[in-house]
Write a protein that holds these residues in place. Structure first.
Motif, PDB file in Angstrom:
ATOM      1  N   GLU A  85       0.825  -1.209   0.000  1.00  0.00           N
ATOM      2  CA  GLU A  85       0.000   0.000   0.000  1.00  0.00           C
ATOM      3  C   GLU A  85       0.860   1.260   0.000  1.00  0.00           C
ATOM      4  OE1 GLU A  85      -2.416  -0.946   3.384  1.00  0.00           O
ATOM      5  OE2 GLU A  85      -3.961  -1.906   2.146  1.00  0.00           O
ATOM      6  N   GLU A  86       1.983   1.227   0.714  1.00  0.00           N
ATOM      7  CA  GLU A  86       2.904   2.371   0.711  1.00  0.00           C
ATOM      8  C   GLU A  86       3.548   2.547  -0.664  1.00  0.00           C
ATOM      9  OE1 GLU A  86       5.617   1.603   3.924  1.00  0.00           O
ATOM     10  OE2 GLU A  86       4.105   2.091   5.454  1.00  0.00           O
ATOM     11  N   ILE A  87       3.909   1.441  -1.299  1.00  0.00           N
ATOM     12  CA  ILE A  87       4.464   1.509  -2.657  1.00  0.00           C
ATOM     13  C   ILE A  87       3.427   2.078  -3.606  1.00  0.00           C
ATOM     14  CG2 ILE A  87       5.260   0.122  -4.616  1.00  0.00           C
ATOM     15  CD1 ILE A  87       6.536  -1.779  -2.498  1.00  0.00           C
ATOM     16  N   ARG A  88       2.166   1.642  -3.452  1.00  0.00           N
ATOM     17  CA  ARG A  88       1.086   2.141  -4.318  1.00  0.00           C
ATOM     18  C   ARG A  88       0.876   3.636  -4.129  1.00  0.00           C
ATOM     19  NH1 ARG A  88      -1.413   4.389  -7.493  1.00  0.00           N
ATOM     20  NH2 ARG A  88      -3.442   3.831  -8.332  1.00  0.00           N
ATOM     21  N   ALA A  89       0.968   4.119  -2.891  1.00  0.00           N
ATOM     22  CA  ALA A  89       0.775   5.539  -2.613  1.00  0.00           C
ATOM     23  C   ALA A  89       1.833   6.384  -3.312  1.00  0.00           C
ATOM     24  CB  ALA A  89       0.797   5.790  -1.106  1.00  0.00           C
ATOM     25  N   ALA A  90       3.039   5.819  -3.468  1.00  0.00           N
ATOM     26  CA  ALA A  90       4.126   6.546  -4.127  1.00  0.00           C
ATOM     27  C   ALA A  90       4.264   6.171  -5.597  1.00  0.00           C
ATOM     28  CB  ALA A  90       5.428   6.271  -3.393  1.00  0.00           C
ATOM     29  N   ALA A  91       3.381   5.340  -6.090  1.00  0.00           N
ATOM     30  CA  ALA A  91       3.528   4.803  -7.455  1.00  0.00           C
ATOM     31  C   ALA A  91       3.359   5.856  -8.538  1.00  0.00           C
ATOM     32  CB  ALA A  91       2.535   3.673  -7.680  1.00  0.00           C
ATOM     33  N   ASP A  92       2.575   6.882  -8.293  1.00  0.00           N
ATOM     34  CA  ASP A  92       2.349   7.897  -9.319  1.00  0.00           C
ATOM     35  C   ASP A  92       3.644   8.593  -9.729  1.00  0.00           C
ATOM     36  OD1 ASP A  92      -0.347   7.307  -9.350  1.00  0.00           O
ATOM     37  OD2 ASP A  92      -0.811   8.782  -7.791  1.00  0.00           O
ATOM     38  N   SER A  93       4.615   8.637  -8.826  1.00  0.00           N
ATOM     39  CA  SER A  93       5.881   9.292  -9.142  1.00  0.00           C
ATOM     40  C   SER A  93       6.891   8.351  -9.804  1.00  0.00           C
ATOM     41  CB  SER A  93       6.489   9.881  -7.864  1.00  0.00           C
ATOM     42  OG  SER A  93       6.779   8.844  -6.947  1.00  0.00           O
ATOM     43  N   ASN A  94       6.524   7.062  -9.967  1.00  0.00           N
ATOM     44  CA  ASN A  94       7.436   6.100 -10.569  1.00  0.00           C
ATOM     45  C   ASN A  94       6.787   5.487 -11.810  1.00  0.00           C
ATOM     46  OD1 ASN A  94       9.191   4.055 -11.258  1.00  0.00           O
ATOM     47  ND2 ASN A  94       9.441   3.301  -9.168  1.00  0.00           N
ATOM     48  N   PRO A  95       7.176   5.938 -13.004  1.00  0.00           N
ATOM     49  CA  PRO A  95       6.545   5.437 -14.227  1.00  0.00           C
ATOM     50  C   PRO A  95       6.893   3.977 -14.543  1.00  0.00           C
ATOM     51  CG  PRO A  95       8.379   6.880 -14.769  1.00  0.00           C
ATOM     52  CD  PRO A  95       8.202   6.941 -13.268  1.00  0.00           C
ATOM     53  N   GLU A  96       7.876   3.391 -13.879  1.00  0.00           N
ATOM     54  CA  GLU A  96       8.269   2.011 -14.151  1.00  0.00           C
ATOM     55  C   GLU A  96       7.352   0.990 -13.492  1.00  0.00           C
ATOM     56  OE1 GLU A  96      12.385   1.290 -13.383  1.00  0.00           O
ATOM     57  OE2 GLU A  96      13.011   3.128 -14.376  1.00  0.00           O
ATOM     58  N   LEU A  97       6.544   1.419 -12.526  1.00  0.00           N
ATOM     59  CA  LEU A  97       5.662   0.489 -11.834  1.00  0.00           C
ATOM     60  C   LEU A  97       4.406   0.236 -12.652  1.00  0.00           C
ATOM     61  CD1 LEU A  97       5.824   1.664  -8.103  1.00  0.00           C
ATOM     62  CD2 LEU A  97       6.754  -0.412  -9.083  1.00  0.00           C
ATOM     63  N   ASP A  98       3.964  -1.006 -12.641  1.00  0.00           N
ATOM     64  CA  ASP A  98       2.713  -1.387 -13.291  1.00  0.00           C
ATOM     65  C   ASP A  98       1.605  -1.199 -12.256  1.00  0.00           C
ATOM     66  OD1 ASP A  98       0.525  -2.604 -14.468  1.00  0.00           O
ATOM     67  OD2 ASP A  98       1.662  -4.315 -15.223  1.00  0.00           O
ATOM     68  N   ILE A  99       0.950  -0.062 -12.305  1.00  0.00           N
ATOM     69  CA  ILE A  99      -0.029   0.303 -11.286  1.00  0.00           C
ATOM     70  C   ILE A  99      -1.226  -0.658 -11.298  1.00  0.00           C
ATOM     71  CG2 ILE A  99      -1.635   2.108 -10.537  1.00  0.00           C
ATOM     72  CD1 ILE A  99       0.457   4.142 -11.476  1.00  0.00           C
ATOM     73  N   ALA A 100      -1.678  -1.065 -12.480  1.00  0.00           N
ATOM     74  CA  ALA A 100      -2.811  -1.986 -12.556  1.00  0.00           C
ATOM     75  C   ALA A 100      -2.474  -3.316 -11.890  1.00  0.00           C
ATOM     76  CB  ALA A 100      -3.220  -2.203 -14.013  1.00  0.00           C
ATOM     77  N   LEU A 101      -1.281  -3.829 -12.122  1.00  0.00           N
ATOM     78  CA  LEU A 101      -0.862  -5.082 -11.498  1.00  0.00           C
ATOM     79  C   LEU A 101      -0.752  -4.915  -9.987  1.00  0.00           C
ATOM     80  CD1 LEU A 101       0.074  -7.997 -11.691  1.00  0.00           C
ATOM     81  CD2 LEU A 101       2.386  -7.160 -12.121  1.00  0.00           C
ATOM     82  N   LEU A 102      -0.197  -3.804  -9.546  1.00  0.00           N
ATOM     83  CA  LEU A 102      -0.071  -3.539  -8.121  1.00  0.00           C
ATOM     84  C   LEU A 102      -1.450  -3.441  -7.466  1.00  0.00           C
ATOM     85  CD1 LEU A 102       1.868  -3.041  -5.812  1.00  0.00           C
ATOM     86  CD2 LEU A 102       1.953  -0.631  -6.454  1.00  0.00           C
ATOM     87  N   ASP A 103      -2.380  -2.736  -8.109  1.00  0.00           N
ATOM     88  CA  ASP A 103      -3.742  -2.618  -7.573  1.00  0.00           C
ATOM     89  C   ASP A 103      -4.422  -3.984  -7.491  1.00  0.00           C
ATOM     90  OD1 ASP A 103      -3.606   0.118  -7.204  1.00  0.00           O
ATOM     91  OD2 ASP A 103      -4.581   0.606  -9.112  1.00  0.00           O
ATOM     92  N   SER A 104      -4.262  -4.808  -8.532  1.00  0.00           N
ATOM     93  CA  SER A 104      -4.914  -6.124  -8.512  1.00  0.00           C
ATOM     94  C   SER A 104      -4.293  -7.030  -7.451  1.00  0.00           C
ATOM     95  CB  SER A 104      -4.858  -6.782  -9.886  1.00  0.00           C
ATOM     96  OG  SER A 104      -3.532  -7.132 -10.225  1.00  0.00           O
ATOM     97  N   THR A 105      -2.989  -6.909  -7.233  1.00  0.00           N
ATOM     98  CA  THR A 105      -2.330  -7.709  -6.192  1.00  0.00           C
ATOM     99  C   THR A 105      -2.819  -7.302  -4.814  1.00  0.00           C
ATOM    100  OG1 THR A 105      -0.364  -7.975  -7.567  1.00  0.00           O
ATOM    101  CG2 THR A 105      -0.096  -8.359  -5.204  1.00  0.00           C
ATOM    102  N   ILE A 106      -2.910  -6.008  -4.570  1.00  0.00           N
ATOM    103  CA  ILE A 106      -3.407  -5.527  -3.280  1.00  0.00           C
ATOM    104  C   ILE A 106      -4.851  -5.983  -3.062  1.00  0.00           C
ATOM    105  CG2 ILE A 106      -4.041  -3.447  -1.984  1.00  0.00           C
ATOM    106  CD1 ILE A 106      -1.522  -2.115  -3.254  1.00  0.00           C
ATOM    107  N   ALA A 107      -5.671  -5.883  -4.102  1.00  0.00           N
ATOM    108  CA  ALA A 107      -7.073  -6.301  -3.982  1.00  0.00           C
ATOM    109  C   ALA A 107      -7.161  -7.804  -3.693  1.00  0.00           C
ATOM    110  CB  ALA A 107      -7.823  -5.955  -5.265  1.00  0.00           C
TER     111      ALA A 107
END
Length: 150
Positions: free
Chosen positions: A121-143
């Motif tokens: 969740e902390e990584i997700r909160a900072a994800a907008d500043s990191n274009p290398e992260l796959d936000i959709a994958l991170l969101d689905s993993t957290i869910a």
């Protein structure tokens, strides 16, 4: 010397011959398996490339699948009777996240520890500043991890 070579070749030939093994996980094959017939067999390929297939055999094997036109998505099921005579049923989804089977006989992942979920969740909160992260994958993993918590 020639007799020794001939004997060696004969032994090597015998040892290299294919071994007969029983079917069905060490059990001999039953007449039902060998005499199974297809009771239903359907396949529809649509003009857009999507498809549906379904089959069923007399020995209880069945399957069905629906696939998308672009080949990126498929879902379906298959079922059979295992060697211990238990009915095995699997439903699945195959998409950009891979093959995702579900069945009563399959193991399930344990609940994630609190610190793992908090870190994601902390990584997700900072994800907008990191274009290398796959936000959709991170969101689905957290869910998924939240859903496993019960």
């Amino acid at each position: 010397m020639i007799k020794l070579i001939a004997a060696s070749l004969l032994i090597a030939t015998v040892l290299a011959a294919p071994q007969r093994r029983p079917n069905n996980f060490g059990r001999s094959s039953s007449g039902d398996e060998r005499s199974a017939v297809i009771q239903q067999d359907e396949y529809n390929l649509n003009p857009d490339g999507s498809y549906v297939y379904k089959y069923e055999t007399s020995n209880g094997i069945s399957a069905s699948q629906t696939g998308s036109a672009n080949g990126q998505y498929a879902n379906g099921y298959y079922s059979y009777t295992d060697p211990e005579q238990n009915r095995v049923e699997v439903t699945y989804l195959a998409d950009e996240f891979g093959f995702q089977p579900q069945g009563a006989h399959l193991p399930v992942e344990p609940a994630a520890p609190d610190h793992v979920l908090k870190s994601l969740e902390e990584i997700r909160a900072a994800a907008d500043s990191n274009p290398e992260l796959d936000i959709a994958l991170l969101d689905s993993t957290i869910a998924r991890l939240r859903a496993n918590r019960g």
